[in-house]
Design a protein around this motif. Structure first.
Motif, PDB file in Angstrom:
ATOM      1  N   GLY A   8      39.206  -3.781  15.410  1.00  0.00           N
ATOM      2  CA  GLY A   8      39.197  -2.369  15.858  1.00  0.00           C
ATOM      3  C   GLY A   8      40.841  -1.441  16.992  1.00  0.00           C
ATOM      4  N   GLU A   9      41.833  -2.933  16.547  1.00  0.00           N
ATOM      5  CA  GLU A   9      42.871  -2.042  17.144  1.00  0.00           C
ATOM      6  C   GLU A   9      43.915  -1.383  15.602  1.00  0.00           C
ATOM      7  OE1 GLU A   9      43.657  -5.592  20.447  1.00  0.00           O
ATOM      8  OE2 GLU A   9      44.171  -6.478  18.645  1.00  0.00           O
ATOM      9  N   LEU A  10      43.149  -1.797  14.822  1.00  0.00           N
ATOM     10  CA  LEU A  10      44.195  -1.301  13.415  1.00  0.00           C
ATOM     11  C   LEU A  10      44.048   0.000  13.678  1.00  0.00           C
ATOM     12  CD1 LEU A  10      42.731  -3.627  10.366  1.00  0.00           C
ATOM     13  CD2 LEU A  10      45.281  -3.046  11.711  1.00  0.00           C
ATOM     14  N   PRO A  11      44.993   1.157  13.602  1.00  0.00           N
ATOM     15  CA  PRO A  11      45.290   2.029  13.429  1.00  0.00           C
ATOM     16  C   PRO A  11      43.815   2.655  12.181  1.00  0.00           C
ATOM     17  CG  PRO A  11      46.895   1.270  12.754  1.00  0.00           C
ATOM     18  CD  PRO A  11      46.347   0.536  13.207  1.00  0.00           C
ATOM     19  N   PRO A  12      43.457   3.834  12.294  1.00  0.00           N
ATOM     20  CA  PRO A  12      43.162   5.156  11.772  1.00  0.00           C
ATOM     21  C   PRO A  12      43.904   4.660   9.938  1.00  0.00           C
ATOM     22  CG  PRO A  12      42.710   5.745  13.319  1.00  0.00           C
ATOM     23  CD  PRO A  12      43.514   4.728  13.639  1.00  0.00           C
ATOM     24  N   GLY A  13      44.052   4.457   8.266  1.00  0.00           N
ATOM     25  CA  GLY A  13      44.484   4.576   7.615  1.00  0.00           C
ATOM     26  C   GLY A  13      45.729   3.310   7.099  1.00  0.00           C
ATOM     27  N   LEU A  69      31.691   0.405   8.587  1.00  0.00           N
ATOM     28  CA  LEU A  69      31.445   0.286  10.005  1.00  0.00           C
ATOM     29  C   LEU A  69      32.230   1.315  10.717  1.00  0.00           C
ATOM     30  CD1 LEU A  69      33.010  -3.284  10.207  1.00  0.00           C
ATOM     31  CD2 LEU A  69      30.946  -2.245  10.906  1.00  0.00           C
ATOM     32  N   GLY A  70      32.955   2.802   9.447  1.00  0.00           N
ATOM     33  CA  GLY A  70      33.373   3.544  10.429  1.00  0.00           C
ATOM     34  C   GLY A  70      34.648   3.499  10.495  1.00  0.00           C
ATOM     35  N   LEU A  71      35.437   3.325  11.210  1.00  0.00           N
ATOM     36  CA  LEU A  71      36.856   2.382  11.653  1.00  0.00           C
ATOM     37  C   LEU A  71      37.743   3.227  11.209  1.00  0.00           C
ATOM     38  CD1 LEU A  71      36.770  -1.249  12.046  1.00  0.00           C
ATOM     39  CD2 LEU A  71      36.436   0.368  13.680  1.00  0.00           C
ATOM     40  N   VAL A  73      50.729  -9.288   4.052  1.00  0.00           N
ATOM     41  CA  VAL A  73      51.043  -9.191   5.651  1.00  0.00           C
ATOM     42  C   VAL A  73      52.615  -9.117   5.958  1.00  0.00           C
ATOM     43  CG1 VAL A  73      50.028  -9.216   8.223  1.00  0.00           C
ATOM     44  CG2 VAL A  73      48.421  -9.530   5.507  1.00  0.00           C
ATOM     45  N   THR A  74      52.403 -10.328   5.912  1.00  0.00           N
ATOM     46  CA  THR A  74      53.382 -10.776   6.850  1.00  0.00           C
ATOM     47  C   THR A  74      54.826  -9.868   6.441  1.00  0.00           C
ATOM     48  OG1 THR A  74      54.204 -12.456   5.188  1.00  0.00           O
ATOM     49  CG2 THR A  74      52.558 -13.181   6.758  1.00  0.00           C
ATOM     50  N   GLU A  75      54.972  -9.320   5.119  1.00  0.00           N
ATOM     51  CA  GLU A  75      56.067  -9.058   4.258  1.00  0.00           C
ATOM     52  C   GLU A  75      55.522  -7.215   4.466  1.00  0.00           C
ATOM     53  OE1 GLU A  75      56.359 -10.076   0.069  1.00  0.00           O
ATOM     54  OE2 GLU A  75      57.300 -11.781   1.141  1.00  0.00           O
ATOM     55  N   GLY A  76      54.666  -6.539   4.983  1.00  0.00           N
ATOM     56  CA  GLY A  76      54.385  -5.844   5.770  1.00  0.00           C
ATOM     57  C   GLY A  76      54.102  -4.257   4.505  1.00  0.00           C
ATOM     58  N   LYS A  77      53.700  -5.438   3.532  1.00  0.00           N
ATOM     59  CA  LYS A  77      52.773  -4.576   2.167  1.00  0.00           C
ATOM     60  C   LYS A  77      51.298  -4.138   3.226  1.00  0.00           C
ATOM     61  CE  LYS A  77      56.116  -6.879  -1.665  1.00  0.00           C
ATOM     62  NZ  LYS A  77      55.469  -8.141  -2.244  1.00  0.00           N
ATOM     63  N   LEU A  78      51.197  -4.599   3.380  1.00  0.00           N
ATOM     64  CA  LEU A  78      49.818  -4.423   4.443  1.00  0.00           C
ATOM     65  C   LEU A  78      49.526  -4.771   5.386  1.00  0.00           C
ATOM     66  CD1 LEU A  78      47.587  -6.506   0.955  1.00  0.00           C
ATOM     67  CD2 LEU A  78      47.721  -3.883   1.016  1.00  0.00           C
ATOM     68  N   ASP A  79      48.458  -3.738   6.327  1.00  0.00           N
ATOM     69  CA  ASP A  79      48.150  -3.495   7.393  1.00  0.00           C
ATOM     70  C   ASP A  79      47.665  -5.581   7.787  1.00  0.00           C
ATOM     71  OD1 ASP A  79      49.525  -1.600   8.884  1.00  0.00           O
ATOM     72  OD2 ASP A  79      48.289  -0.815   7.258  1.00  0.00           O
ATOM     73  N   ALA A  80      46.593  -5.998   6.575  1.00  0.00           N
ATOM     74  CA  ALA A  80      45.825  -6.572   7.264  1.00  0.00           C
ATOM     75  C   ALA A  80      45.331  -7.033   6.153  1.00  0.00           C
ATOM     76  CB  ALA A  80      44.596  -6.577   7.794  1.00  0.00           C
TER      77      ALA A  80
END
Length: 293
Positions: free
Chosen positions: A110-115, A132-134, A152-159
């Motif tokens: 729920g805390e991940l920003p749109p996009g 979920l429409g997030l 994730v740790t290398e910044g290629k993905l948010d999660a």
């Protein structure tokens, strides 16, 4: 000596070692036999190489050829169609079946920003996350647990979204930023459970495996897998399922929740039935979902 076949990945060998240790604790000698499967060497998207069975067919071939005595599978990877001459000799107590999020900066879903971009190669997860429409975006990924978390740790993905059971067995739960409620994302049928397969006529091995059996887990995953099998005959949509043995008014009963992804969203239904007839419950819920398409 029991020859235990396993894939070579860190997770597969960790799961195999858990089973081997259980057997050794009961006085059996166990040898691990490492086997490479199609899914280990072909890194194309699963839907391109035929996702069903690619992680287990080589193990099953080795069983039928008497090169190993048992094979330890992640039950969610095991096709629902039976193989003549083989049987699930034991299904041990299930790990937590839920999915988890591993996100940058300790964020929850729920805390991940749109996009925000979430990595997962699972159409089941994609369908339920989209529903979920997030406003998050899903992208397909392959690779072992280390590879996926490194995105994730290398910044290629948010999660990334992973199975909690796998991280638990690898001792990596500290990296989880949120365990996803099944109300949001139902797991894959059989997720979190291990299936120990052997030759159906190997009475000595079947006797050795018997103490590892957990009847409640078998009932739950049988209902989930029967639901999947029935749906596979009627559609190709992504499927989530989770069954649990609960205490009802007249004793234990089996509750099954199912989710079926469609172009216009996700259909969700639940039903309960007898613990000793999980197949009927799985079929009934699947047929009800098919009627909603």
């Amino acid at each position: 000596m029991i020859r235990l076949g396993t894939r070579r990945s860190a997770l597969a060998t960790a799961q195999a070692t858990l089973v081997a240790d259980e057997l050794r604790g009961r006085g059996h000698e166990v040898e691990l036999v490492l086997i490479t499967t199609t899914g280990d060497v072909n890194k194309a998207p699963l839907e391109q190489i035929g996702g069903t069975g690619i992680f287990v067919s080589a193990l099953r071939d080795a069983l039928l050829a008497d090169e190993i005595d048992i094979a330890v599978h992640s039950l969610k990877d095991l096709p629902t169609a039976p193989i003549e001459g083989l049987t699930l000799g034991a299904i041990p107590v299930r790990e937590d079946p839920r999915d988890v999020l591993v996100a940058r900066d300790g964020l929850t879903l729920g805390e991940l920003p749109p996009g925000a971009v979430i990595g997962t190669g699972s159409p089941r997860r994609v369908a339920q996350l989209d529903a979920l429409g997030l406003g998050v975006e899903c992208t397909g990924i392959r690779g072992n647990v280390d590879t996926r978390i490194r995105f994730v740790t290398e910044g290629k993905l948010d999660a990334v979204v992973l199975a909690r059971a796998g991280l638990s067995r690898l001792g990596r739960l500290a990296e989880v930023t949120e365990t996803l409620d099944p109300i949001q994302v139902l797991p894959a049928p059989g997720q979190g459970a291990l299936g120990i397969e052997c030759r159906a006529d190997d009475t000595e091995v079947l006797a050795a495996l018997a103490p590892l059996e957990d009847p409640a887990t078998r009932a739950a995953v049988t209902a989930e897998r029967q639901m999947l099998a029935t749906l596979e005959a009627g559609c190709t949509a992504p499927v989530g399922a989770l069954a649990e043995v609960v205490e009802g008014e007249d004793g234990p009963e089996l509750w099954l929740r199912g989710a079926l992804g469609q172009d216009d969203g996700v259909r969700r239904l639940s039903a309960n039935g007898a613990v000793d007839d999980p197949e009927s419950l799985g079929k009934a819920l699947a047929n009800e979902l098919l009627e909603r398409i």
